[in-house]
Write an enzyme that holds these catalytic residues in place. Structure first.
Site, PDB file in Angstrom:
ATOM      1  N   LYS A  12       0.848  -1.214   0.000  1.00 52.61           N
ATOM      2  CA  LYS A  12       0.000   0.000   0.000  1.00 52.61           C
ATOM      3  C   LYS A  12       0.870   1.246   0.000  1.00 52.61           C
ATOM      4  O   LYS A  12       2.051   1.204   0.377  1.00 52.61           O
ATOM      5  CB  LYS A  12      -0.932   0.023   1.211  1.00 52.61           C
ATOM      6  CG  LYS A  12      -0.255   0.050   2.603  1.00 52.61           C
ATOM      7  CD  LYS A  12       0.048   1.438   3.149  1.00 52.61           C
ATOM      8  CE  LYS A  12       0.736   1.391   4.514  1.00 52.61           C
ATOM      9  NZ  LYS A  12       1.595   2.525   4.818  1.00 52.61           N
ATOM     10  N   PRO A  95       9.700  -4.179  -0.050  1.00 50.16           N
ATOM     11  CA  PRO A  95      10.766  -3.876   0.916  1.00 50.16           C
ATOM     12  C   PRO A  95      10.241  -3.871   2.353  1.00 50.16           C
ATOM     13  O   PRO A  95       9.095  -3.480   2.595  1.00 50.16           O
ATOM     14  CB  PRO A  95      11.264  -2.492   0.509  1.00 50.16           C
ATOM     15  CG  PRO A  95      10.599  -2.145  -0.753  1.00 50.16           C
ATOM     16  CD  PRO A  95       9.505  -3.110  -1.032  1.00 50.16           C
ATOM     17  N   ALA A  97       9.822  -2.924   6.317  1.00 54.37           N
ATOM     18  CA  ALA A  97       9.798  -1.700   7.159  1.00 54.37           C
ATOM     19  C   ALA A  97      10.046  -0.457   6.316  1.00 54.37           C
ATOM     20  O   ALA A  97      10.885   0.383   6.645  1.00 54.37           O
ATOM     21  CB  ALA A  97      10.797  -1.804   8.313  1.00 54.37           C
ATOM     22  N   GLY A 101       3.588  -1.311   4.082  1.00 56.02           N
ATOM     23  CA  GLY A 101       2.632  -2.234   4.716  1.00 56.02           C
ATOM     24  C   GLY A 101       2.852  -3.703   4.396  1.00 56.02           C
ATOM     25  O   GLY A 101       1.913  -4.492   4.538  1.00 56.02           O
ATOM     26  N   GLY A 103       4.424  -6.296   5.861  1.00 51.52           N
ATOM     27  CA  GLY A 103       4.151  -7.246   6.948  1.00 51.52           C
ATOM     28  C   GLY A 103       2.665  -7.288   7.283  1.00 51.52           C
ATOM     29  O   GLY A 103       2.093  -8.362   7.520  1.00 51.52           O
ATOM     30  N   SER A 105       0.172  -6.551   5.242  1.00 48.79           N
ATOM     31  CA  SER A 105      -0.508  -7.203   4.126  1.00 48.79           C
ATOM     32  C   SER A 105      -0.359  -8.722   4.223  1.00 48.79           C
ATOM     33  O   SER A 105      -1.333  -9.475   4.081  1.00 48.79           O
ATOM     34  CB  SER A 105       0.090  -6.694   2.808  1.00 48.79           C
ATOM     35  OG  SER A 105      -0.388  -7.430   1.722  1.00 48.79           O
ATOM     36  N   ASP A 137      -2.365  -1.217  10.444  1.00 48.74           N
ATOM     37  CA  ASP A 137      -2.645  -1.257   9.002  1.00 48.74           C
ATOM     38  C   ASP A 137      -3.317  -2.553   8.555  1.00 48.74           C
ATOM     39  O   ASP A 137      -3.734  -2.663   7.400  1.00 48.74           O
ATOM     40  CB  ASP A 137      -1.333  -1.175   8.195  1.00 48.74           C
ATOM     41  CG  ASP A 137      -0.667   0.179   8.289  1.00 48.74           C
ATOM     42  OD1 ASP A 137      -1.326   1.128   8.745  1.00 48.74           O
ATOM     43  OD2 ASP A 137       0.503   0.274   7.878  1.00 48.74           O
TER      44      ASP A 137
HETATM   45  O1  C5P Z   1       0.097  -0.698  14.982  1.00 49.69           O
HETATM   46  P1  C5P Z   1       1.518  -0.951  14.636  1.00 49.69           P
HETATM   47  O2  C5P Z   1       2.087  -2.145  15.362  1.00 49.69           O
HETATM   48  O3  C5P Z   1       1.778  -1.018  13.180  1.00 49.69           O
HETATM   49  O4  C5P Z   1       2.317   0.320  15.129  1.00 49.69           O
HETATM   50  C1  C5P Z   1       3.714   0.327  15.296  1.00 49.69           C
HETATM   51  C2  C5P Z   1       4.110   1.511  16.159  1.00 49.69           C
HETATM   52  O5  C5P Z   1       3.853   2.744  15.459  1.00 49.69           O
HETATM   53  C3  C5P Z   1       3.334   1.642  17.454  1.00 49.69           C
HETATM   54  O6  C5P Z   1       3.927   0.895  18.483  1.00 49.69           O
HETATM   55  C4  C5P Z   1       3.385   3.138  17.726  1.00 49.69           C
HETATM   56  O7  C5P Z   1       4.621   3.486  18.297  1.00 49.69           O
HETATM   57  C5  C5P Z   1       3.343   3.740  16.337  1.00 49.69           C
HETATM   58  N1  C5P Z   1       1.983   4.134  15.905  1.00 49.69           N
HETATM   59  C6  C5P Z   1       1.382   5.242  16.499  1.00 49.69           C
HETATM   60  N2  C5P Z   1       0.131   5.622  16.093  1.00 49.69           N
HETATM   61  C7  C5P Z   1      -0.520   4.929  15.118  1.00 49.69           C
HETATM   62  C8  C5P Z   1       0.075   3.805  14.520  1.00 49.69           C
HETATM   63  C9  C5P Z   1       1.335   3.432  14.929  1.00 49.69           C
HETATM   64  O8  C5P Z   1       1.959   5.903  17.378  1.00 49.69           O
HETATM   65  N3  C5P Z   1      -1.723   5.331  14.740  1.00 49.69           N
END
Ligand code: C5P
Length: 294
Positions: A12, A95, A97, A101, A103, A105, A137
């Site tokens: 994405k 790629p 990180a 998206g 991981g 996906s 995501d």
């Molecule tokens: O939800 P996900 O595991 O992808 O998020 C990874 C990190 O990104 C979270 O631990 C947080 O630090 C940050 N994040 C955030 N606000 C969001 C999404 C992600 O602060 N809406």
């Protein structure tokens, strides 16, 4: 004979991303417009008598219990009380990180594939709950196409499809951890959530014209910390992109081109400079669902 499934797991981009404020749970309140694109991984699933095994052709991807695909399989098994297992092979093309998206996906596709492979029944609301527990995501990848994401990004609403055949994505080859990008935010501009929804919807409606207002509020702090990403954006614009914006928390920047010849020349130039680069197009919701299972 045991069951087998082959799937496409699409990447994405974020057409826009507004960060409103830091919430009590530590996440940030977002308004974003997600878009599935044609860059994809392939995942193959075969049933086992009970073990959950992950294999990946990219040694940088962990194949243990920390892999989001493994967590997805475990969460589904716990929720549905099945004792079935699966061997999952991942061919990585997205790629890692990189703000695309990949991981997330892979995790969403794993949920959809295992429901079929294990022949289990699950409520849609429980499926969405599991997806959201895996990452912000992940629920988006259950619907695909063009969609508005609110909350921490996990609450998604389908939008009128945006379409672009000539995208070019590039990054400097290193990863930006998502939590690090959010930590760099110093200025949280608009605490009042409601006023931002109309902006995002307006931006989505006008996305064919790609409004100059389209922005990613993570871009400024990430570009300031990583000048190499700012350079990728500059190169995309100087090579003919009409619009260029960092996707998600970076490091990938996407460029919107007016035709495939200019995009193709830019692709060669960027690769010659040592960048990861790939041409892509948007994948709408209908194509997304018609092609997840190959
Ligand atoms: O939800 P996900 O595991 O992808 O998020 C990874 C990190 O990104 C979270 O631990 C947080 O630090 C940050 N994040 C955030 N606000 C969001 C999404 C992600 O602060 N809406």
């Amino acid at each position: 004979m045991s069951a087998f499934l082959k799937t496409s797991s699409y990447a994405k981009i974020n057409w826009t991303l507004d960060v409103l404020f830091k919430r009590e749970d530590g996440y940030h309140e977002l308004r974003t417009i997600y878009q599935t694109i044609s860059i994809k991984d392939e995942l193959r699933f075969s049933e086992t008598s009970g073990a959950i095994e992950i294999h990946c052709d990219d040694s940088r991807v962990p194949c243990d219990a920390t892999n989001l695909v493994y967590k997805a399989a475990m969460a589904l098994r716990d929720s549905t009380k099945t004792s079935k297992g699966v061997r999952i092979e991942i061919d990585k093309r997205i790629p890692v990180a990189a703000g695309l998206g990949g991981g997330s996906s892979n995790a969403a596709v794993t949920l959809l594939a295992l429901i079929k492979l294990w022949q289990i029944e699950i409520d849609q609301s429980e499926l969405i709950r599991i997806a959201a527990s895996l990452g912000s995501d992940v629920p988006f990848f259950l619907i695909g196409g063009t969609a508005l994401g609110v909350g921490r990004g996990e609450e998604v609403y389908p939008l009128e499809e945006a379409s672009c055949d000539d995208l070019l994505l590039a990054n400097p080859g290193f990863a930006v951890p998502t939590h690090e990008a959010y930590k760099k935010l110093s200025r949280l501009t608009r605490p009042e959530a409601a006023s931002i929804i109309p902006f995002s919807l307006m931006a989505a409606k006008g996305i064919r014209e790609l409004p100059l207002a389209a922005r990613n509020e993570l871009e400024e702090p990430v570009l300031a910390a990583y000048p190499e990403i700012a350079e990728v954006k500059r190169r995309l614009l100087s090579l003919g992109a009409r619009h260029a914006l960092m996707s998600g928390s970076g490091a990938t920047v996407f460029g919107v081109f007016d035709n495939s010849q200019v995009a193709g020349r830019a692709l060669s130039e960027l690769r010659a400079s040592g960048y990861w680069a790939e041409c892509a197009r948007t994948v709408d919701r209908q194509e997304y669902h018609a092609t997840i299972f190959q």
